[in-house]
Design a protein around this motif. Structure first.
Motif, short mmCIF file in Angstrom:
data_model
loop_
_atom_site.label_atom_id
_atom_site.label_comp_id
_atom_site.label_asym_id
_atom_site.label_seq_id
_atom_site.Cartn_x
_atom_site.Cartn_y
_atom_site.Cartn_z
N ASP A 46 3.77 -12.31 3.83
CA ASP A 46 4.35 -11.07 3.30
C ASP A 46 5.29 -10.51 4.35
OD1 ASP A 46 3.52 -8.98 0.82
OD2 ASP A 46 4.56 -8.06 2.52
N ALA A 67 6.46 -5.60 -16.81
CA ALA A 67 6.19 -5.66 -15.36
C ALA A 67 5.15 -4.61 -15.02
CB ALA A 67 7.49 -5.43 -14.59
N THR A 68 3.88 -4.95 -15.17
CA THR A 68 2.82 -3.98 -14.89
C THR A 68 1.74 -4.60 -14.01
OG1 THR A 68 1.45 -4.62 -16.78
CG2 THR A 68 3.09 -2.91 -17.19
N ALA A 69 0.94 -3.71 -13.41
CA ALA A 69 -0.15 -4.17 -12.55
C ALA A 69 -1.19 -4.92 -13.37
CB ALA A 69 -0.77 -2.95 -11.86
N LYS A 76 0.62 -0.60 -5.59
CA LYS A 76 1.96 -0.09 -5.92
C LYS A 76 1.95 1.04 -6.96
CE LYS A 76 6.58 -1.91 -6.76
NZ LYS A 76 7.38 -3.10 -7.07
N GLY A 108 1.14 -8.49 -2.81
CA GLY A 108 1.02 -7.28 -3.65
C GLY A 108 -0.20 -7.36 -4.54
N VAL A 109 -0.11 -6.69 -5.69
CA VAL A 109 -1.23 -6.63 -6.63
C VAL A 109 -1.69 -8.05 -6.98
CG1 VAL A 109 -1.85 -5.97 -8.99
CG2 VAL A 109 -0.51 -4.40 -7.55
N ALA A 110 -0.74 -8.94 -7.30
CA ALA A 110 -1.11 -10.30 -7.70
C ALA A 110 -1.43 -11.17 -6.48
CB ALA A 110 0.03 -10.93 -8.51
N GLY A 126 3.16 -12.21 -11.74
CA GLY A 126 3.49 -10.79 -11.52
C GLY A 126 4.94 -10.50 -11.89
N ASP A 127 5.47 -9.41 -11.31
CA ASP A 127 6.79 -8.91 -11.70
C ASP A 127 7.92 -9.93 -11.50
OD1 ASP A 127 5.46 -6.56 -12.12
OD2 ASP A 127 6.62 -5.35 -10.71
N ILE A 138 6.50 -12.13 -5.39
CA ILE A 138 7.24 -11.19 -4.53
C ILE A 138 7.65 -9.91 -5.26
CG2 ILE A 138 8.07 -12.96 -2.94
CD1 ILE A 138 10.78 -12.83 -4.40
N GLY A 139 7.12 -9.67 -6.44
CA GLY A 139 7.29 -8.38 -7.10
C GLY A 139 8.70 -8.13 -7.61
N GLY A 192 3.98 -13.13 -0.92
CA GLY A 192 3.89 -11.77 -1.45
C GLY A 192 2.44 -11.33 -1.59
N GLU A 251 9.62 -12.96 5.80
CA GLU A 251 10.24 -12.93 4.47
C GLU A 251 10.69 -14.34 4.12
OE1 GLU A 251 13.07 -9.85 4.23
OE2 GLU A 251 13.54 -10.27 2.13
N VAL A 252 10.20 -14.85 3.01
CA VAL A 252 10.62 -16.20 2.60
C VAL A 252 12.03 -16.10 2.02
CG1 VAL A 252 10.18 -18.11 0.99
CG2 VAL A 252 8.29 -17.05 2.25
C1 LIG Z 1 5.76 4.22 -8.54
C2 LIG Z 1 5.21 3.12 -9.42
C3 LIG Z 1 4.21 3.41 -10.35
C4 LIG Z 1 3.67 2.40 -11.14
N1 LIG Z 1 2.68 2.72 -12.01
C5 LIG Z 1 2.10 1.74 -12.73
C6 LIG Z 1 1.01 2.03 -13.59
O1 LIG Z 1 0.59 3.19 -13.72
N2 LIG Z 1 0.43 1.01 -14.26
C7 LIG Z 1 0.86 -0.30 -14.12
O2 LIG Z 1 0.27 -1.22 -14.72
N3 LIG Z 1 1.89 -0.61 -13.33
C8 LIG Z 1 2.53 0.37 -12.63
N4 LIG Z 1 3.59 0.05 -11.81
C9 LIG Z 1 4.06 -1.35 -11.75
C10 LIG Z 1 3.14 -2.20 -10.84
O3 LIG Z 1 2.99 -1.57 -9.60
C11 LIG Z 1 3.73 -3.59 -10.66
O4 LIG Z 1 3.90 -4.17 -11.93
C12 LIG Z 1 2.81 -4.48 -9.81
O5 LIG Z 1 2.65 -3.95 -8.52
C13 LIG Z 1 3.37 -5.90 -9.71
O6 LIG Z 1 2.57 -6.65 -8.84
P1 LIG Z 1 3.20 -7.89 -8.04
O7 LIG Z 1 2.06 -8.51 -7.29
O8 LIG Z 1 4.00 -8.73 -8.94
O9 LIG Z 1 4.24 -7.25 -7.01
P2 LIG Z 1 4.02 -6.15 -5.88
O10 LIG Z 1 2.74 -5.45 -6.05
O11 LIG Z 1 5.28 -5.36 -5.86
O12 LIG Z 1 3.95 -7.02 -4.53
C14 LIG Z 1 5.04 -7.77 -4.05
C15 LIG Z 1 4.77 -8.14 -2.59
O13 LIG Z 1 5.71 -9.13 -2.17
C16 LIG Z 1 6.19 -8.83 -0.86
N5 LIG Z 1 7.51 -9.47 -0.76
C17 LIG Z 1 8.64 -9.17 -1.44
N6 LIG Z 1 9.63 -10.04 -1.13
C18 LIG Z 1 9.11 -10.92 -0.25
C19 LIG Z 1 9.63 -12.07 0.44
N7 LIG Z 1 10.89 -12.51 0.25
N8 LIG Z 1 8.82 -12.74 1.30
C20 LIG Z 1 7.55 -12.32 1.51
N9 LIG Z 1 7.00 -11.25 0.88
C21 LIG Z 1 7.77 -10.57 0.01
C22 LIG Z 1 6.20 -7.32 -0.83
O14 LIG Z 1 6.13 -6.84 0.52
C23 LIG Z 1 4.93 -6.96 -1.64
O15 LIG Z 1 3.79 -6.88 -0.80
C24 LIG Z 1 4.16 1.06 -11.02
C25 LIG Z 1 5.18 0.77 -10.09
C26 LIG Z 1 5.71 1.78 -9.31
C27 LIG Z 1 6.82 1.46 -8.32
#
Ligand SMILES: Cc1cc2nc3c(=O)[nH]c(=O)nc-3n(C[C@H](O)[C@H](O)[C@H](O)COP(=O)(O)OP(=O)(O)OC[C@H]3O[C@@H](n4cnc5c(N)ncnc54)[C@H](O)[C@@H]3O)c2cc1C
Length: 430
Positions: free
Chosen positions: A39, A324-326, A47, A13-15, A312-313, A121-122, A11, A82-83
């Motif tokens: 990813d 669940a925040t960035a 995000k 994403g942000v993390a 992360g999420d 993976i968010g 994944g 995709e894992v």
């Molecule tokens: C519209 C919106 C607005 C938001 N606004 C805010 C805000 O203002 N402030 C704040 O703090 N938070 C906000 N958030 C929440 C924040 O975006 C998330 O908490 C943050 O992105 C989580 O980071 P993450 O790395 O856990 O997951 P993500 O950033 O979601 O990344 C997950 C990654 O995993 C990949 N992935 C998923 N499944 C698989 C798999 N099986 N195999 C391989 N790759 C996979 C995806 O493609 C993605 O790239 C918002 C969210 C949304 C949707």
């Protein structure tokens, strides 16, 4: 020579992208470990900006960071896929076959071995089993979904222009995602206004956005004063905010509330709560929370397997549940980025990750914004303070870019984005 440790990060994403970049700079660069990011897509987007992609108010290619480009500049490898399962006994992950956008299979199912794996993976929208939501609602949990919503939004606007009719949109969920999307859609229409008069020779259609929140107030994670001010601001720009409105079902014409009221809507968005992707159930029988998140210890290591970390999420610290925040995702990535090298090299235990709440920011398009600071004080509202809160929201994104690119490239990127605002339309028109 001792073989290199294999570290997989699932994944980007942000993390995940932040951790891959940090470990690439430390372990990857010195050749002490091979870092591989996996990813299901090819590019990263911040995000918290997805509602802007959905409304079309962000139209900049620079906001997509190519994984391949980031990997080649930061000493890690990238594989798309995709894992779908983890074999913990063999320390092996399986990636599903990879398909092109026309459905042609490009890569067969593959397996990859690991010494340590970090799952990031968010999350995705949680419809809590509400009838009709899966079939009739859109969500904006990733770039593909946000772009799909934008396409529908532009086509429905076009239809409304042609018929001189109204466009009804209903959004379920009065958290940051739903609230910010409602404002951003109005901002998009305000901008379209200046193009439309010449292009279609018609007055723009009325946009009727309804925000449905099951609880007593929107933005429940913020102090009550922000909820009240944000509701008033949304109503000033024309959004109907309905609180204590529990949705019982969705159909092709709108939402049905528990009290039987029908809320008509051409476009229906579900943004009420999140859960981990279903696939965590096939990750080697790891213990999961009620929302499918991987249960981790305070040091982010799975409670079942010392070679598996999650952040992360998609993770859940049972002793200290976090939102669940960035902000949480970034702090957890920085923690593992700091401690994993010593764990890989010397098996030095990873210490607990202590979350430092730096407050929360919400921006309602260009209309207003608020920041809730730790300790309960609130900053924002009104033109000047609202502007500074909105700028702080943008700064969070710029901070993320600088962490990924380094200071020089990060600042150049900010500068080029600012210069491009003079030459490109400020809303997506095609
Ligand atoms: C519209 C919106 C607005 C938001 N606004 C805010 C805000 O203002 N402030 C704040 O703090 N938070 C906000 N958030 C929440 C924040 O975006 C998330 O908490 C943050 O992105 C989580 O980071 P993450 O790395 O856990 O997951 P993500 O950033 O979601 O990344 C997950 C990654 O995993 C990949 N992935 C998923 N499944 C698989 C798999 N099986 N195999 C391989 N790759 C996979 C995806 O493609 C993605 O790239 C918002 C969210 C949304 C949707």
């Amino acid at each position: 020579m001792t073989p290199k440790s294999e570290i997989l990060i699932v994944g980007g994403g942000v993390a995940g992208l932040s951790l891959a970049t940090q470990l690439g700079r430390s372990l990857g660069k010195t050749g002490k470990a091979r870092i591989t990011l996996i990813d299901r897509g090819f590019a990263h987007v911040w995000k918290p900006m997805l509602h802007c992609f959905a409304a079309g108010t962000v139209v900049n290619e620079n906001d997509r960071i190519s994984f391949i480009n980031q990997a080649s500049g930061h000493h890690f490898e990238f594989w798309p896929g995709e894992v779908v399962s983890i074999d913990r006994a063999k320390r092996e992950v399986t990636l599903s076959p990879f398909h092109a956008s026309d459905g042609t299979q490009v890569l067969e199912s593959r397996t990859m071995n690991y010494d340590a794996i970090v799952l990031a993976i968010g999350s995705c929208a949680n419809d809590f089993g509400t009838p009709g939501v899966a079939e009739h609602c859109l969500s904006i949990d990733n770039l593909v979904e946000a772009n799909a919503f934008n396409e529908k939004f532009r086509m429905e606007l076009l239809r409304a222009f042609a018929d001189s009719s109204e466009l009804d949109i209903a959004i379920v969920g009065g958290g940051a995602t739903g609230t910010q999307l409602a404002a951003e859609l109005h901002k998009a229409l305000d901008i379209v206004d200046s193009f439309s008069l010449h292009a279609f020779g018609k007055t723009p259609p009325a946009l009727r956005v309804t925000l449905l929140q099951s609880g007593a107030r929107i933005l429940p994670a913020f102090p009550e004063s922000v909820s009240i001010a944000a509701k008033e601001q949304l109503e000033r720009i024309g959004v109907t905010v309905r609180t204590s409105a529990r949705v019982a079902a969705a159909d092709a014409t709108g939402f049905i509330l528990k009290d039987g009221t029908h809320i008509p809507a051409k476009l229906r968005v579900w943004a009420a709560g999140v859960r981990a992707p279903e696939v965590t159930k096939t990750y080697g029988g790891l213990s999961l929370s009620k929302s499918g998140q991987i249960l981790v210890k305070p040091n982010l290591c799975s409670i079942d397997d010392e070679n598996i970390f999650a952040m992360g999420d998609c993770s859940f610290v049972a002793d200290d549940p976090l939102p669940a925040t960035a902000q949480v995702a970034r702090q957890q990535a920085n923690h593992l980025g700091h401690h994993l090298p010593a764990w890989i090299e010397r098996k030095q235990p990873v210490s607990s990750c202590v979350f430092q709440n730096k407050g929360a920011i919400v921006a309602l398009g260009t209309y207003n914004g608020w920041a809730a600071l730790p300790g309960g004080s609130v900053w924002g509202g009104g033109f000047t303070h609202g502007l500074s809160a909105r700028l702080a929201h943008i700064m969070l994104y710029r901070q993320h870019q600088i962490a990924l690119f380094g200071l020089f490239r990060g600042l150049i990127s900010c500068l080029s984005d600012w210069m491009e605002t003079f030459v490109r339309p400020s809303v997506r028109l095609d």
